[in-house]
Design an enzyme around this catalytic site. Structure first.
Site, PDB file in Angstrom:
ATOM      1  CB  SER A 156      34.392  -6.933  -1.416  1.00 51.88           C
ATOM      2  OG  SER A 156      33.282  -7.160  -2.246  1.00 51.88           O
TER       3      SER A 156
HETATM    4  N1  SAH Z   1      32.408 -11.486  -3.907  1.00 51.98           N
HETATM    5  C1  SAH Z   1      33.219 -10.832  -4.917  1.00 51.98           C
HETATM    6  C2  SAH Z   1      32.759  -9.417  -5.173  1.00 51.98           C
HETATM    7  C3  SAH Z   1      32.742  -9.130  -6.641  1.00 51.98           C
HETATM    8  S1  SAH Z   1      31.948  -7.628  -7.098  1.00 51.98           S
HETATM    9  C4  SAH Z   1      34.679 -10.886  -4.545  1.00 51.98           C
HETATM   10  O1  SAH Z   1      35.001 -11.165  -3.363  1.00 51.98           O
HETATM   11  O2  SAH Z   1      35.525 -10.677  -5.406  1.00 51.98           O
HETATM   12  C5  SAH Z   1      30.291  -8.145  -7.410  1.00 51.98           C
HETATM   13  C6  SAH Z   1      30.074  -9.244  -8.402  1.00 51.98           C
HETATM   14  O3  SAH Z   1      28.660  -9.405  -8.581  1.00 51.98           O
HETATM   15  C7  SAH Z   1      30.635  -8.977  -9.785  1.00 51.98           C
HETATM   16  O4  SAH Z   1      31.486 -10.029 -10.145  1.00 51.98           O
HETATM   17  C8  SAH Z   1      29.399  -8.918 -10.688  1.00 51.98           C
HETATM   18  O5  SAH Z   1      29.619  -9.420 -11.989  1.00 51.98           O
HETATM   19  C9  SAH Z   1      28.416  -9.782  -9.907  1.00 51.98           C
HETATM   20  N2  SAH Z   1      27.006  -9.556 -10.217  1.00 51.98           N
HETATM   21  C10 SAH Z   1      26.374  -8.394 -10.504  1.00 51.98           C
HETATM   22  N3  SAH Z   1      25.054  -8.600 -10.725  1.00 51.98           N
HETATM   23  C11 SAH Z   1      24.837  -9.944 -10.562  1.00 51.98           C
HETATM   24  C12 SAH Z   1      23.688 -10.787 -10.655  1.00 51.98           C
HETATM   25  N4  SAH Z   1      22.481 -10.316 -10.961  1.00 51.98           N
HETATM   26  N5  SAH Z   1      23.846 -12.108 -10.417  1.00 51.98           N
HETATM   27  C13 SAH Z   1      25.069 -12.629 -10.096  1.00 51.98           C
HETATM   28  N6  SAH Z   1      26.188 -11.888 -10.002  1.00 51.98           N
HETATM   29  C14 SAH Z   1      26.076 -10.561 -10.230  1.00 51.98           C
END
Ligand code: SAH
Length: 213
Positions: free
Chosen positions: A64
């Protein structure tokens, strides 16, 4: 894995940018000034690590934008020792911010590749989440509930009911809600089924997907 004087300088510039954009929580700014974001990114993007931008990580996901991380973290109002649930571990950067804020962090990721990579990586930097879980964030984490706050770091088409029911009284859920564009939404628990809702404008996230993969 090196953190240099140059990286520290770039981080301070990033903190100044976040302040200029309206982030005021000193604890959050302090966490961002400490965490080596460049180590959370693929090597091709190292030079961009301290720009206020989202970048690709493994499995078609993104780390993010720092402003978004700071904005969501500020809305959570984390206090030392808080029990916090994160949905979407991804690179682990937001997890690290929550650890720096003194939270006991539980974090769920649905992409196995990312789950494995981040589970190995975070402890190497000294960030020890209480639990990193491979699973489906729509369900929350009923066995470890209730939580002081819950953060969703992917775009949710709707607010999953289990997340609301896993909040403590006065607990805070910070969740971007919407399909193509998301409205940053804060829900504060006021009773068994009563929640106060606040909205904070548009953000863009990768989608919160059903079930694990
Ligand atoms: N907090 C992370 C943001 C990653 S983007 C960072 O700082 O890097 C969002 C993430 O949510 C992705 O890794 C994706 O695989 C995950 N995601 C999507 N749907 C999800 C679900 N139902 N349960 C858990 N994780 C999920």
């Amino acid at each position: 894995m090196k953190d240099t004087f140059k990286h520290k300088g770039l981080r301070q510039q990033l903190v100044n940018i976040l302040k200029a954009k309206g982030i005021t929580d000193e604890n959050v700014l302090n966490a961002i000034s400490k965490i080596p974001r460049h180590l959370f990114m693929d090597s091709g993007f190292l030079d961009h690590a301290y720009q206020d931008k989202a970048f690709p990580i493994a499995a078609d996901q993104t780390i993010s934008q720092p402003y978004t991380v700071a904005f969501q973290s500020e809305l959570m109002k984390v206090k030392k020792g808080d029990k916090v649930l994160e949905i979407g571990t991804g690179s682990g950067y937001q997890t690290a911010v929550l650890c720096e804020l003194g939270a006991k962090v539980y974090s769920i990721e649905r992409q196995q590749e990312l789950f494995k990579k981040t589970s190995k990586f975070l402890p190497k930097l000294g960030y020890r989440a209480k639990k990193l879980i491979f699973g489906d964030g729509y369900k929350g984490l009923v066995d470890d509930a209730p939580f002081d706050s819950i953060i969703v770091t992917a775009g949710a088409p709707f607010v999953p009911k289990p997340l609301l029911s896993q909040l403590k009284p006065e607990g805070r859920l910070v969740i971007p809600v919407g399909e193509d564009v998301q409205i940053m939404t804060l829900l504060i628990r006021k009773g068994l089924k009563e929640f106060e809702q606040h909205e904070f404008g548009e953000f863009r996230f990768v989608p919160l997907l059903e079930d694990k993969n």
